[in-house]
Design a protein around this motif. Structure first.
Motif, short mmCIF file in Angstrom:
data_model
loop_
_atom_site.label_atom_id
_atom_site.label_comp_id
_atom_site.label_asym_id
_atom_site.label_seq_id
_atom_site.Cartn_x
_atom_site.Cartn_y
_atom_site.Cartn_z
N SER A 190 0.80 -1.22 0.00
CA SER A 190 0.00 0.00 0.00
C SER A 190 0.84 1.28 0.00
N MET A 191 2.18 1.17 0.06
CA MET A 191 3.00 2.39 -0.05
C MET A 191 3.74 2.42 -1.38
N MET A 192 3.34 1.57 -2.34
CA MET A 192 4.08 1.50 -3.61
C MET A 192 4.01 2.79 -4.42
N ARG A 193 2.91 3.52 -4.34
CA ARG A 193 2.81 4.76 -5.12
C ARG A 193 3.73 5.84 -4.55
N ARG A 194 4.08 5.71 -3.28
CA ARG A 194 4.96 6.71 -2.66
C ARG A 194 6.44 6.29 -2.75
N TYR A 195 6.69 4.98 -2.54
CA TYR A 195 8.09 4.53 -2.41
C TYR A 195 8.49 3.41 -3.36
N GLY A 196 7.61 2.95 -4.23
CA GLY A 196 7.95 1.83 -5.11
C GLY A 196 7.78 0.50 -4.39
N LEU A 197 8.47 -0.51 -4.91
CA LEU A 197 8.32 -1.88 -4.41
C LEU A 197 9.31 -2.18 -3.30
N VAL A 247 11.72 3.41 5.18
CA VAL A 247 11.18 4.65 4.61
C VAL A 247 10.41 5.40 5.70
N PRO A 248 10.33 6.75 5.56
CA PRO A 248 9.57 7.50 6.57
C PRO A 248 8.06 7.31 6.42
N VAL A 249 7.36 7.16 7.53
CA VAL A 249 5.89 7.16 7.51
C VAL A 249 5.40 8.18 8.54
N PRO A 250 4.25 8.84 8.28
CA PRO A 250 3.77 9.81 9.27
C PRO A 250 3.28 9.10 10.54
N ALA A 251 3.30 9.81 11.66
CA ALA A 251 2.82 9.20 12.92
C ALA A 251 1.34 8.86 12.81
N THR A 252 0.60 9.62 11.99
CA THR A 252 -0.83 9.33 11.79
C THR A 252 -1.12 9.11 10.31
N VAL A 253 -1.73 7.98 10.01
CA VAL A 253 -2.19 7.71 8.64
C VAL A 253 -3.70 7.51 8.70
N THR A 254 -4.34 7.44 7.53
CA THR A 254 -5.80 7.27 7.51
C THR A 254 -6.18 6.12 6.58
N VAL A 255 -7.16 5.34 6.99
CA VAL A 255 -7.62 4.23 6.15
C VAL A 255 -9.13 4.35 5.92
N PHE A 256 -9.59 3.75 4.83
CA PHE A 256 -11.04 3.62 4.65
C PHE A 256 -11.35 2.46 3.73
N LEU A 284 -1.66 8.65 -1.51
CA LEU A 284 -2.96 7.94 -1.48
C LEU A 284 -2.93 6.71 -2.38
N PHE A 285 -3.27 5.57 -1.79
CA PHE A 285 -3.34 4.29 -2.49
C PHE A 285 -4.76 3.77 -2.30
N ILE A 286 -5.52 3.70 -3.40
CA ILE A 286 -6.88 3.14 -3.29
C ILE A 286 -6.96 1.93 -4.20
N ARG A 287 -7.03 0.74 -3.60
CA ARG A 287 -7.21 -0.45 -4.43
C ARG A 287 -8.70 -0.80 -4.45
N VAL A 288 -9.08 -1.60 -5.44
CA VAL A 288 -10.49 -1.99 -5.52
C VAL A 288 -10.57 -3.51 -5.42
N SER A 306 -15.15 -2.81 -3.60
CA SER A 306 -14.82 -2.14 -2.34
C SER A 306 -13.54 -1.33 -2.51
N TYR A 307 -13.63 -0.04 -2.22
CA TYR A 307 -12.48 0.86 -2.34
C TYR A 307 -11.75 0.86 -1.00
N ASN A 308 -10.57 0.22 -0.99
CA ASN A 308 -9.85 -0.05 0.26
C ASN A 308 -8.54 0.75 0.19
N ALA A 309 -8.37 1.70 1.15
CA ALA A 309 -7.31 2.69 0.94
C ALA A 309 -6.44 2.95 2.15
N LEU A 310 -5.19 3.34 1.84
CA LEU A 310 -4.28 3.89 2.86
C LEU A 310 -3.86 5.27 2.39
N PHE A 311 -3.94 6.24 3.29
CA PHE A 311 -3.45 7.60 3.00
C PHE A 311 -2.36 7.92 4.00
#
Ligand SMILES: Cc1cc2nc3c(=O)[nH]c(=O)nc-3n(C[C@H](O)[C@H](O)[C@H](O)COP(=O)(O)OP(=O)(O)OC[C@H]3O[C@@H](n4cnc5c(N)ncnc54)[C@H](O)[C@@H]3O)c2cc1C
Length: 510
Positions: A190-197, A247-256, A284-288, A306-311
């Motif tokens: 779920s972090m591939m769009r930000r940091y790759g594989l 890789v750096p990640v924020p202390a707070t992330v959001t999911v839905f 933002l990574f939104i998989r379906v 279902s739109y399943n996401a990590l921000f």
């Protein structure tokens, strides 16, 4: 009938006793050879498992994820060896070469076609199971971690989070994957769009080569170091450990997770998703996730998307991004939950809410079933008429599943030839097709496999072509395989090699 059976009995007994002798001698010879070649002795009772001891079956089944590859008709290993240190792995390679026995290497056992613990052909083979090599050494100061091959990605994520709330690693969403096999094929999450594989974030590795030598990045050289990061499992030596770049990640992330059925306008929303998913903010990574569910009308079935996401940020910024880029989904604050990155790992993996992160140390998978899967990469949005044909086919199957994973962001910036994994700029999303069932009956398996092959044929006009590409970590033997395990030419292998690796297959082959 009785007569014909007894007529074959002597021959059968002869064959049976011949094969018992052969197996006994393979096991004996392997054991003796290992003892001579291991620098540190190993306890026979806890690291050497032959089919005649009761623990054999439970060890074989322990991490095997696809029950289709465990049915009685599938050839089983002569023995399973679970090395306790690096010298045992070296010895296993030396001995398999000396004795002419094939090796299968298993880290987390998630291979889609079971190639880490079964064989397609009746050739004697030995499984080297690395599950006891799972140490993880996280160095926050250095932004890195050495991880042994048998550790699961969930254990890696947990050990990182134990030391820092603002570091992570961009690998798979399923937490029971073995880091050893997973990174050899790419490793997206779920972090591939930000940091790759995961494979884009490897700094070094220790491997055992075909001669039993241990090599690191410096001693293996840049060509081999290139090949092991995505060139496919079991091809270029045995990975003992990876050195990962944190890789750096924020202390707070959001999911839905927002579900939409056909009755709720799923087709139009998915058509829009295809146009925006690879262009959204890189955080933002939104998989379906697409499956078949009960419809509102009693007794009816419908398709659910279902739109399943990590921000990688807080809910306020997420809502702004969504209202600017993808208002069609209608995301609301109440759909979103803020949490730490490690909690988001559990959420995306499907653990019930409030499961403590330490569950990841158990390294267990959440489910197992009989399944067959395939993959595709999409470069142009699939029109609504194409989606409607797809829904029709999904509704014919009992438990179909598709997962559409968005690309873009960092995935587009990394050149195609940087590592063997080639699916980069121009890819909108990847499709995974999956069908699963709960019965070992071979006719039932054949029915489901036939369904998924027909679905794959239907999709041909909507996905990448020339070559029709596939993800090597979603191994699919329908695309081709070595016929006898050894004598396949480069030209023959390019039939499937070009699908998994595009032009990078030429470099992998020479
Ligand atoms: C439920 C499930 C969820 C998945 N989710 C994701 C996901 O989110 N992202 C993603 O990218 N992929 C995912 N995959 C695919 C996964 O990345 C591959 O199946 C991967 O190969 C698993 O690695 P493993 O070590 O668990 O598997 P194994 O079956 O142990 O190994 C896979 C292959 O690698 C070889 N191998 C294993 N260990 C080594 C080693 N140490 N050195 C050299 N070769 C080795 C094996 O021989 C085999 O060919 C998923 C698979 C499953 C079943």
């Amino acid at each position: 009938m009785g007569d014909s059976c007894s007529a074959f009995l002597p021959l059968l007994l002869l064959l049976l006793s011949a094969s018992l002798v052969a197996s006994d001698s393979i096991q004996d010879s392997f054991y003796k050879c290992l003892s001579v070649n291991s620098q540190i002795s190993f306890p026979l009772s806890t690291s050497f498992f032959t089919p005649n001891i009761s623990a054999f079956t439970s060890i074989l089944q322990s991490s095997a994820q696809n029950l289709r590859c465990l049915v009685p008709s599938v050839p089983k290993p002569e023995l399973i060896f679970t090395p306790l240190n690096e010298s045992h792995v070296q010895a296993a390679v030396i001995c398999s070469k000396q004795l002419g026995i094939q090796l299968r290497v298993r880290s987390g056992g998630h291979d889609y076609e079971g190639l880490s613990y079964m064989s397609q052909v009746e050739t004697p083979f030995v499984v080297v199971d690395l599950s006891k090599l799972r140490s993880i050494d996280v160095d926050i100061e250095d932004n890195s971690s050495w991880v042994q091959a048998g550790a699961t990605v969930g254990e890696v994520y947990y050990r990182i989070s134990e030391k820092s709330k603002t570091h992570g690693f961009p690998a798979g969403l399923c937490t029971s994957l073995g880091i050893g096999g997973h990174i050899t094929g790419g490793a997206y999450g779920s972090m591939m769009r930000r940091y790759g594989l995961g494979a884009d974030n490897v700094l070094d590795a220790r491997i055992v080569d075909a001669n039993g030598r241990i090599l690191d990045r410096e001693s293996m050289g840049e060509d081999l170091f290139w090949a092991i990061r995505g060139g496919g499992g079991a091809s270029f030596g045995i990975i003992l450990s990876w050195k990962l770049k944190l890789v750096p990640v924020p202390a707070t992330v959001t999911v839905f997770t927002v579900p939409k059925t056909l009755e709720q306008g799923a087709t139009k929303i998915l058509y829009k998703w295809q146009q925006v998913a690879d262009k959204l903010d890189e955080d933002l990574f939104i998989r379906v996730i697409i499956n078949v569910a009960s419809a509102a009308a009693k007794g009816e079935r419908t398709v659910q998307t279902s739109y399943n996401a990590l921000f990688l940020g807080g809910v306020d910024r997420l809502l702004k991004v969504m209202s600017e880029s993808f208002p069609e989904l209608g995301l609301q604050r109440k759909d979103c939950t803020e949490m730490s990155w490690i909690e988001s790992v559990l959420y995306i993996a499907g653990y019930p809410s409030s499961t403590p992160p330490a569950v990841l140390l158990q390294g267990k998978s959440l489910f197992k079933n009989f399944f067959k899967a395939k993959s595709d990469f999409v470069r142009e949005p699939i029109p609504e008429t194409g989606l409607e044909g797809l829904w029709k086919r999904l509704l014919e199957e009992e438990s179909p599943l598709m997962i559409w994973n968005p690309y873009g962001g960092m995935m587009s910036k990394i050149p195609e030839s940087e590592i063997p994994f080639p699916h980069r700029n121009g890819t909108l999303f990847k499709i995974q097709y999956l069908t699963s069932w709960q019965d070992a009956d071979k006719d039932i398996a054949a029915k489901h496999i036939d369904w998924i092959r027909r679905l794959y044929n239907y999709m041909a006009s909507y996905v990448s072509l020339f070559p029709r590409t596939a993800y090597v970590n979603y191994r699919d033997l329908d695309l081709g395989m070595n016929k006898d395990g050894r004598n396949t030419s480069f030209i023959q292998a390019s039939g499937w090699g070009n699908k998994y690796f595009k032009n990078n297959f030429n470099r992998l082959g020479f």
